[in-house]
Enzyme design. Structure first.
Site, short mmCIF file in Angstrom:
data_model
loop_
_atom_site.label_atom_id
_atom_site.label_comp_id
_atom_site.label_asym_id
_atom_site.label_seq_id
_atom_site.Cartn_x
_atom_site.Cartn_y
_atom_site.Cartn_z
N TYR A 115 -22.93 -32.41 -4.34
CA TYR A 115 -22.15 -32.15 -3.66
C TYR A 115 -20.90 -32.94 -4.01
CZ TYR A 115 -20.24 -33.97 1.06
OH TYR A 115 -19.37 -34.06 1.96
N SER A 119 -20.23 -27.78 2.48
CA SER A 119 -19.05 -28.52 3.02
C SER A 119 -18.10 -28.85 1.70
CB SER A 119 -19.53 -29.85 3.71
OG SER A 119 -18.67 -30.55 4.45
N ASP A 144 -18.15 -23.68 13.97
CA ASP A 144 -18.12 -25.11 12.99
C ASP A 144 -16.42 -25.55 13.30
OD1 ASP A 144 -17.58 -26.91 11.07
OD2 ASP A 144 -18.43 -25.66 9.51
N HIS A 174 -21.52 -27.03 12.02
CA HIS A 174 -21.28 -27.38 10.52
C HIS A 174 -22.63 -27.71 10.03
CE1 HIS A 174 -19.00 -28.60 7.22
NE2 HIS A 174 -19.68 -29.70 7.26
#
Length: 687
Positions: free
Chosen positions: A457, A537, A620, A655
């Site tokens: 991430y 993301s 989203d 999302h």
């Protein structure tokens, strides 16, 4: 290999002059919403048609789908909240699309369904989001999330009768729900009313905290706190256990916030400023009367615990538990003790303290993994917490604070040989010499190089901890390796670790991930041409950037709901809140830094790119799908080799939160079949 024939995408002539740099944006028209622009809707349909046709040819797709269906058939239960003698918790009952809210009378009483969102829509895409029972357990306020959007509608349910009251709150977003002590109403966060016909992708400003009194229209809701002079700030709030104080912090930066207290017994609800600046992180753990317990990064980048007595206007903060070598991750006041969660190389360790800060042992956990959600009250000896790891499904434990013992309250029944899956922690070195950990998960009989899925991430101070994920188990069971890298930008080692991967330091994140990929190959974990990479993301940004920088390292890449146009991210929905993480495109040096790695702007014709599957969703409204649409169009137009570069675009999803189980299974089966094909993983039935 014959390249796929992609849908034709109209190329525009938009060019922006930014600080003397001509920035072409030929696919800006794809920023429009498919629901309101037929050109975009047609483009989405054409992309999905090509992608669906391709995915249907992949061996292993149905094997993964079947196995994922079995793995997701296990129940999930959350730690319960106790209100009087009632226990409220979430249960995901196997393959139903949405989890339900349950209640039982007594800790071992019969459970009953209180709210079942699976009855709310035919496609299962309407979900129960935030929820909160009143202090006496008589009422539950709950938020409805439709089709994956971040917007919420809050309703109120009578627990005894099942009746939904007339109260309805609209425009809630990025909110918790906190009841007044007397049950006369609740606090929530929302944005101002939008203009009729405004885009769902438009920027959102003016986040405010309101109080809704039961039995009154929303137009009469009372404003508790707002920052009209700083409209981009996000308000985070809580109500102390004694019901007297509202605790409010404003966030424009995920690493720092101010702090306010509002004495709710006073008629004017005037905020008392505890921290005015935005230099550090501050969070209130709880209070005993006027003595407040706080967690802070002030003079402690790995955080410490302090107290403050607000009865004395001249009182100063008093250190309670000093900063140590490990990162203080969270803390709770329960059972007349202070329970603190620490990260030790991204693994959880739980330590106990008296209310005066004297260490009082540790909470023994079932293994090396992640634990949290210590739900209880200051005076009640009964507490619940959850524990999980890569090879340990999320279980709920009932904890006796006085004796420091716990017993299992809920353990899922998973049809998998999890004892055959081993978890190792290895360390690798990034380009600048920084050492960092990585979890490696595989079957015990997989001892040589095997196709590997690398996940990370790297942003917003979010730590990658060991958690159980049925999707990942399906990959590992087939003989693949799962690697999860704890790269900079996360919170695994405190604020410095986060800061080293944000704003002007963002390139460190990409260097770390590339170093992780190289380590997997050099150490013999991953064979040549056997590495797939995955991020969602901010992690989607990561994958898009590293593919541009080192396409030779990867065989397949999954770019999920990614932030991919780094020059325009701040112009949509909540994107302005990310400026402190990424930098400001309107400031020249930050613009040039963003331009240097923006995935949409740095695709390199002439390079052979890996197979890429971009996943996003039409609804989203956090990272708007236009990021992915433009990126896919640019990939397909570029001369980057014969591998497929496809978009998989969900409808009635957002999302990620609230996505129905059937959509999760279908998407994951497609991804793992794609990864298996391009990394050489042989997929077979587990029978």
């Amino acid at each position: 290999m014959t390249p796929l024939e992609y849908p034709e995408t109209q190329r525009g002539d938009v060019v922006d002059d930014q600080f003397g740099v001509a920035v072409a944006d030929p696919y800006r028209w794809l920023e429009q919403e498919a629901a309101s622009d037929t050109r975009v809707a047609d483009w989405v349909a054409a992309q999905n048609w090509v992608t669906d046709a391709y995915l249907a040819t992949l061996p292993g797709r149905e094997v993964f789908r079947e196995r994922l269906t079995e793995l997701y058939g296990a129940d999930f239960v959350s730690a319960p909240f106790k209100r009087g003698n009632l226990y409220f918790y979430i249960r995901q009952a196997g393959l139903v699309n949405q989890p339900s809210l349950m209640v039982r009378n007594g800790v071992d009483g019969l459970e009953r369904v209180l709210i079942d969102p699976n009855t709310w829509s035919e496609d299962g895409a309407t979900a129960l989001a935030e929820w909160s029972p009143s202090q006496d357990g008589a009422l539950v306020a709950y938020a409805v999330q439709d089709g994956g959007t971040d917007w919420r509608t809050i309703n109120v349910l009578d627990v005894a009768t099942g009746e939904v009251l007339d109260d309805k709150v609209e425009r809630a977003r990025f909110t918790s729900i906190e009841w007044a002590k007397d049950g006369t109403g609740f606090f929530y966060g929302r944005y101002a009313d939008h203009e009729t016909g405004s885009s769902a992708q438009a920027g959102v400003v003016g986040h405010s905290v309101y109080f809704h009194a039961l039995g009154t229209p929303q137009t009469e809701d009372r404003l508790l706190y707002a920052t009209p002079d700083q409209p981009s700030l996000l308000q985070v709030f809580d109500i102390t256990e004694d019901g007297r104080y509202a605790v409010i912090s404003s966030h424009g930066d995920y690493a720092a916030n101010n702090l306010m207290l509002v004495d709710l017994t006073q008629d004017d609800w005037h905020p008392l400023t505890i921290i005015a600046d935005f230099d550090d992180q501050w969070g209130v753990i709880g209070n005993v009367g006027t003595r407040f317990y706080l967690m802070t990064s002030q003079d402690a980048e790995r955080r410490k615990l302090v107290t403050l007595d607000i009865a004395n206007p001249d009182a100063a903060f008093v250190d309670l538990v000093a900063e140590g070598d490990d990162v203080l991750n969270n803390a709770w006041l329960v059972g007349n003790r202070l329970i603190a969660s620490y990260l030790v190389d991204a693994n959880t360790q739980i330590r106990r303290y008296t209310l005066d800060g004297v260490q009082d042992g540790e909470v023994e956990l079932p293994g090396i993994g992640s634990a949290g959600a210590f739900y209880g009250t200051l005076e009640d000896n009964e507490v619940f917490f959850v524990y999980t790891s890569f090879n340990a499904p999320t279980s709920v434990y009932r904890y006796d604070v006085a004796t420091n013992t716990h017993t299992a309250w809920f353990e899922p029944d998973v049809e998998a040989d999890l004892d055959a899956i081993i978890v190792e922690q290895q360390f690798f070195t990034s380009e600048d010499g920084t050492e960092m950990p990585m979890f490696v998960v595989r079957r015990s009989d997989v001892t040589g190089p095997a196709p590997t899925l690398l996940y990370a991430y790297g942003g917003f101070g979010i730590s990658m901890q060991p958690i159980y994920n049925p999707s990942q188990i399906a990959w590992v069971e087939q003989g693949g390796v799962l690697a999860v890298a704890n790269i900079r930008g996360g919170g695994e080692y405190g604020f410095t670790w986060h800061d080293a991967g944000r704003r002007m330091n963002k390139q460190n994140v990409f260097d770390d991930f590339i170093a992780a990929a190289e380590y997997l190959a050099e150490s013999g974990i991953t064979p040549p041409a056997g590495l797939a990479i995955h991020g969602e993301s901010n992690g989607g940004l990561l994958i898009g950037a590293v593919v541009n920088q080192r396409p030779d390292l990867f065989s397949a890449a999954f770019v999920g709901v990614g932030v991919l146009d780094m020059l325009r991210f701040n112009q949509f929905t909540s994107g302005q809140m990310w400026v402190e993480e990424y930098g400001d495109p309107t400031v020249e040096d930050q613009f040039r830094n963003l331009l240097a790695y923006s995935p949409y702007h740095n695709i390199n014709p002439g390079e052979d790119y890996p197979a890429i599957l971009v996943t996003t969703a039409e609804k989203d409204d956090r990272v708007v799908p236009g990021h992915s649409f433009k990126y896919v169009a640019a990939l397909q137009a570029a001369d980057i080799g014969p591998m497929p570069h496809l978009a998989r675009i969900e409808t009635r999803a957002g999302h990620g939160a609230g996505k129905p189980t059937d959509k999760i299974i279908a998407e994951t089966a497609d991804m793992w079949a794609f990864a298996a094909h391009w990394t050489g993983l042989s997929v077979g039935s587990l029978d």
